[in-house]
Design a protein around this motif. Structure first.
Motif: not given
Length: 219
Positions: A6-7, A9-13, A49, A122, A139-140
């Motif tokens: 889950n962590a 998946q949440k990251k910006k790739k 992403t 995306s 922040e993004w």
């Protein structure tokens, strides 16, 4: 520690296109990593992403939008009790934490302010400024403010991923290079001072010699 599914998946790739100059790309990799994002080796990497591409825009920039106070309407709603019309807006060029709820009549051109939503999906194609501004505000940033229109198939490209060890080595080299530049500048200044002192001493000797010769002529 390993990232959970889950962590991860949440990251910006984030894939950085090879069209970005090498020195700039390395700086972007550092920034993305420090922001908690992941640099991926290809635009075709599963779950990519964002794709960082050269800014081809010739029109208004996020800086122009920021200076003009441009708004983008995200949603419309009514205030409880009074029934007053409100709009939730994004202040273009600013972080999403600046998004706010304002009276509908405060938006000069509502139809225009609604435009441009949902056009990008995306992976987002964004300019390098999306990364640098994200770092500046910690922040993004909203991708639509930095969107780059492109038809290039970046899935065919790949880049070298910078590792944590490489990042650490790079920072160490940067510190060493900075110290070396400072030492070089110190030596340059010392040499300049010595040269000035030498010239002053030489000028004084010449003055004394002229004085001696002048005194001899008088005798």
């Amino acid at each position: 520690a390993k990232l959970t599914g889950n962590a991860l998946q949440k990251k910006k790739k984030i894939f950085i296109s090879p069209e970005i100059p090498q020195a700039e790309a390395l700086g972007l990799k550092q920034t993305v990593t420090k922001m908690g994002g992941l640099i991926v080796p290809s635009a075709a990497f599963p779950g990519t992403t964002h794709i960082i591409v050269s800014d081809r825009s010739t029109g208004a920039t996020y800086e122009d939008a920021r200076a003009e106070g441009r708004l983008r309407v995200l949603s419309e709603e009514e205030e409880e009790g009074s029934g007053s019309a409100l709009v939730f807006v994004h202040h273009v060029g600013w972080p999403t934490s600046f998004d706010s709820l304002i009276p509908r009549e405060a938006v000069v051109d509502l139809d225009k302010a609604k435009g441009g939503l949902g056009d990008e999906t995306s992976p987002f194609h964004v300019s390098p400024a999306w990364v640098t501004e994200s770092a500046k505000h910690q922040e993004w940033m909203r991708e639509s403010d930095f969107h780059v229109q492109t038809t290039e198939d970046y899935g065919a490209h790949a880049v070298e991923v910078v590792t944590a060890q490489e990042m650490e080595d790079l920072e160490k080299r940067s510190i060493i290079q900075k110290a070396e530049r400072a030492e070089k500048e110190r030596k340059r200044r010392e040499e300049a001072l010595r040269e000035q002192e030498r010239k002053r001493a030489e000028a004084e000797r010449e003055r004394q010699e002229r004085k001696r010769l002048k005194g001899g002529l008088k005798e």
